[in-house]
Design a protein around this motif. Structure first.
Motif, PDB file in Angstrom:
ATOM      1  N   ASP A 248       0.922  -1.185   0.012  1.00 48.52           N
ATOM      2  CA  ASP A 248      -0.058  -0.008   0.135  1.00 48.52           C
ATOM      3  C   ASP A 248       0.874   1.425  -0.017  1.00 48.52           C
ATOM      4  N   GLU A 249       2.187   1.215   0.569  1.00 43.08           N
ATOM      5  CA  GLU A 249       3.149   2.131   0.386  1.00 43.08           C
ATOM      6  C   GLU A 249       3.371   2.451  -0.870  1.00 43.08           C
ATOM      7  N   TYR A 250       3.364   1.760  -1.877  1.00 41.10           N
ATOM      8  CA  TYR A 250       3.640   1.957  -3.381  1.00 41.10           C
ATOM      9  C   TYR A 250       2.173   2.719  -3.943  1.00 41.10           C
TER      10      TYR A 250
ATOM     11  N   LYS B 297       7.914  -2.238  -6.513  1.00 45.13           N
ATOM     12  CA  LYS B 297       8.591  -1.607  -7.802  1.00 45.13           C
ATOM     13  C   LYS B 297       7.968  -0.696  -8.620  1.00 45.13           C
ATOM     14  N   ILE B 298       6.772  -0.435  -8.664  1.00 47.10           N
ATOM     15  CA  ILE B 298       6.374   0.528  -9.465  1.00 47.10           C
ATOM     16  C   ILE B 298       6.806   1.792  -9.289  1.00 47.10           C
ATOM     17  N   ASN B 299       7.370   2.137  -8.058  1.00 45.12           N
ATOM     18  CA  ASN B 299       7.923   3.397  -7.758  1.00 45.12           C
ATOM     19  C   ASN B 299       8.825   3.228  -6.515  1.00 45.12           C
ATOM     20  N   GLU B 300       9.377   4.254  -5.935  1.00 47.53           N
ATOM     21  CA  GLU B 300      10.079   4.189  -4.715  1.00 47.53           C
ATOM     22  C   GLU B 300       9.139   5.179  -3.610  1.00 47.53           C
ATOM     23  N   PRO B 301       8.619   4.225  -2.689  1.00 53.85           N
ATOM     24  CA  PRO B 301       7.603   5.208  -1.754  1.00 53.85           C
ATOM     25  C   PRO B 301       8.609   6.088  -0.948  1.00 53.85           C
ATOM     26  N   ARG B 302       8.269   7.477  -0.938  1.00 50.09           N
ATOM     27  CA  ARG B 302       8.902   8.403  -0.248  1.00 50.09           C
ATOM     28  C   ARG B 302       8.960   8.049   1.348  1.00 50.09           C
ATOM     29  N   TYR B 303       9.826   8.867   1.839  1.00 48.91           N
ATOM     30  CA  TYR B 303       9.917   8.694   3.516  1.00 48.91           C
ATOM     31  C   TYR B 303       9.067  10.077   3.915  1.00 48.91           C
ATOM     32  N   PRO B 304       8.253   9.933   4.640  1.00 51.69           N
ATOM     33  CA  PRO B 304       7.808  11.133   5.252  1.00 51.69           C
ATOM     34  C   PRO B 304       8.738  11.931   6.031  1.00 51.69           C
TER      35      PRO B 304
END
Lengths: 259, 316
Positions: A39-41, A180-187
């Motif tokens: 879900d992060e992605y 791996k669709i993207n790189e989830p950002r860190y808050p």
């Protein structure tokens, strides 16, 4: 664009996960809750789409009060607001009733795009995105590892056993994303502080016109007969390589008729 | 005996092994009725007959495979209504489970997913939480829909002469929402597909780099195995992500799993713990993978793996 990201709080896979003996549901007290990794992605994809096309990102979570932690995390990443569906009668909902409850809420709050992870790390059924699409009567753009929005149309790559399909649909749609669709950002620190002030709307079953008889353990369409710890695997033979480890492993494989 | 519908998994007419497993399983619980969707049936009919399909429903209309998943669920829902089967079996692949999910909504029935065994009364056995718990569950509403994990039943031939029935469905607009405009088949080479393979050889962090994965590939090829990788290896870019075995990657359940340079974190174990026989090569004798193995070699994989490959090749 009105983007809704469905986020599930799941027990941390690094801790020991258990089922409760009384109702065979997940023991949520026994393990730390974290946002479902996939879900992060989904959150990241929603934020990327919002940044490119404008609009608003709403986090939608169904789960006990504790799930507020996962909502905060998604808000800290940059989502604008959240809807938290929490009700005692939802406890023990299976995929079918979860998708029903989520669909009821989505019909209520409206959406152009619903994005979610392709499966959760706890139940791992991988069915909720397809079920949501079916219930909402909108296109299923699932298992996506690439998504492009152009006006009111969406193009995606859907992962398959043989490679991928190029898929096209028009909005509104349900999109599920793979790792791996993207790189989830860190808050960021700023994001974490801002998240505390973002609105979180609480929904009970009545607010979303969810029929309580169709959710939770009462509305479940499957039933756990029994469960037990898996029998421990018989202790195997472990040898230290003395220059003949490969040969010995080959002997073992031969004894099991693999060669 | 009542019918059990089996959704045939095929790529352009090539029947996948999991279908033969499902037919075998269906025969134990009733009469196996295969459901063929899409083009290519003529080339595949002998295979379905060989594995005991008593009946085949053929829906050859190309339109059914021109959209994502939904048409398949619509066709199955119609068959459930017309034929009143005792259950519907689908492969527990990503797409199979999506079909199951949509079908469940349509026919208001419960679904069991990732079943590794099926007892009388369609009680499914599941291995959950990375293999830590074994649970049994059944469907309490509607016609049971069961998604069965590949490699959980040994396919057994039982030649039959299936009755064929052409079927069709007029698709709803909702089913035509997501159009497949192109199918891109990526070269998979000679190796078996990861989730279907009887033997899988995987490499992890210990492999140390993309160039060293040829050691894993050579070992895999000596065994006729598929190649897998741990998340550490795919995250590092040493091997393509689609080969990742684990919690967020593929779940495999082969006859033999060989873990090379893999420590065995829960992330990985969740994807391979139900393998029948497990062999590991790792230099760290404390690695958790050794808790799972039937046979383990504590040693340098760069010595042990090539020696193993050579020995296997020699003995063939």
């Amino acid at each position: 664009m009105n983007i809704v990201v469905c986020v599930k709080q799941v027990p941390d896979t690094a801790t020991e996960r258990k089922l409760k003996s009384d109702d065979s549901t997940l023991d949520r007290e026994a393990a730390d809750g974290v946002i479902n990794e996939l879900d992060e992605y989904a959150v990241e994809e929603a934020l990327t789409i919002k940044e490119a096309h404008g609009g608003e990102v709403t986090v939608l979570t169904m789960g006990p009060d504790k799930a507020a932690d996962s909502i905060r995390k998604a808000l800290a990443m940059g989502a604008d607001k959240a809807v938290h569906v929490s009700d005692e009668s939802l406890h023990g909902s299976d995929s079918l009733s979860t998708s029903y409850a989520l669909a009821q809420v989505l019909k209520k709050i409206g959406f152009d795009l619903v994005i979610l992870g392709s499966e959760s790390t706890d139940a791992r059924t991988g069915m909720v995105p397809a079920m949501l699409s079916e219930r909402l009567g909108v296109p299923q753009v699932s298992l996506a590892n690439k998504v492009e929005i152009d006006g009111s149309s969406i193009k995606a790559q859907r992962l398959t056993d043989y490679g991928f399909d190029r898929v096209e649909a028009s909005l509104p749609a349900v999109v599920s994303v793979v790792e791996k669709i993207n790189e989830p950002r860190y808050p960021s620190f700023k994001g974490i502080m801002a998240a505390k002030k973002k609105p979180v709307e609480k929904f009970g079953v009545a607010d979303a016109e969810i029929d309580a008889a169709l959710v939770g353990l009462a509305g479940a369409s499957t039933e756990v007969v029994d469960f037990a710890d898996a029998p421990p695997r018989e202790k195997g033979q472990i040898v230290k390589d003395e220059g003949d480890g490969g040969t010995k492993a080959a002997d073992f494989l031969a004894s099991k008729k693999f060669i | 005996m009542s019918e059990i519908l089996v959704l045939v998994d095929h790529v352009d007419g090539e029947v996948k092994k999991v279908t033969l497993e499902l037919l075998t399983l269906a025969r134990k619980h009733g009469e196996a009725a295969a459901v063929w969707i899409g083009p290519g049936y003529e080339g595949a009919k002998d295979k379905l007959a060989e594995y005991g399909a008593a009946k085949v429903y053929v829906a050859a209309d190309e339109e059914l495979t021109s959209y994502v998943v939904a048409p398949k669920a619509e066709l199955l829902a119609q068959l459930v209504a017309d034929k009143s089967p005792a259950a519907v079996l689908v492969p527990a692949t990503a797409e199979g489970k999506e079909v199951a999910g949509r079908l469940a909504v349509k026919i208001e029935s419960g679904v069991l997913t990732d079943v590794v065994g099926l007892a009388d009364g369609f009680v499914g056995e599941h291995s959950i939480f990375g293999g830590a718990i074994v649970s049994h569950a059944k469907v309490s509403k509607g016609t049971p829909i069961v998604a069965v994990r590949p490699n959980s039943t040994a396919p057994e031939a039982s030649p039959s002469t299936p009755a064929e029935e052409q079927v069709s469905v007029s698709l709803s607009d909702a089913a035509k929402g997501a159009r497949v405009v192109e199918k891109v088949v990526q070269e998979k080479g000679e190796r078996p597909e990861l989730t279907e393979a009887a033997i899988v050889v995987s490499g992890g962090r210990g492999v140390g780099g993309a160039e060293n994965f040829k050691l894993i590939e050579e070992l895999a090829d000596s065994l006729g195995a598929a190649v897998g990788a741990s998340r550490a290896a795919t995250d590092a870019g040493w091997y393509p992500h689609s080969f990742q075995v684990g919690q967020t990657g593929k779940t495999v359940s082969p006859q033999l799993y060989v873990a090379v340079g893999i420590s065995g974190a829960i992330q990985h174990r969740a994807g391979m713990q139900t393998s029948k026989t497990i062999v590991a090569i790792n230099k760290d004798s404390e690695a958790p993978i050794f808790e799972l193995v039937d046979y383990g070699v504590v040693g340098d994989l760069f010595q042990v793996a090539p020696q193993l490959t050579e020995e296997i090749t020699k003995r063939k």
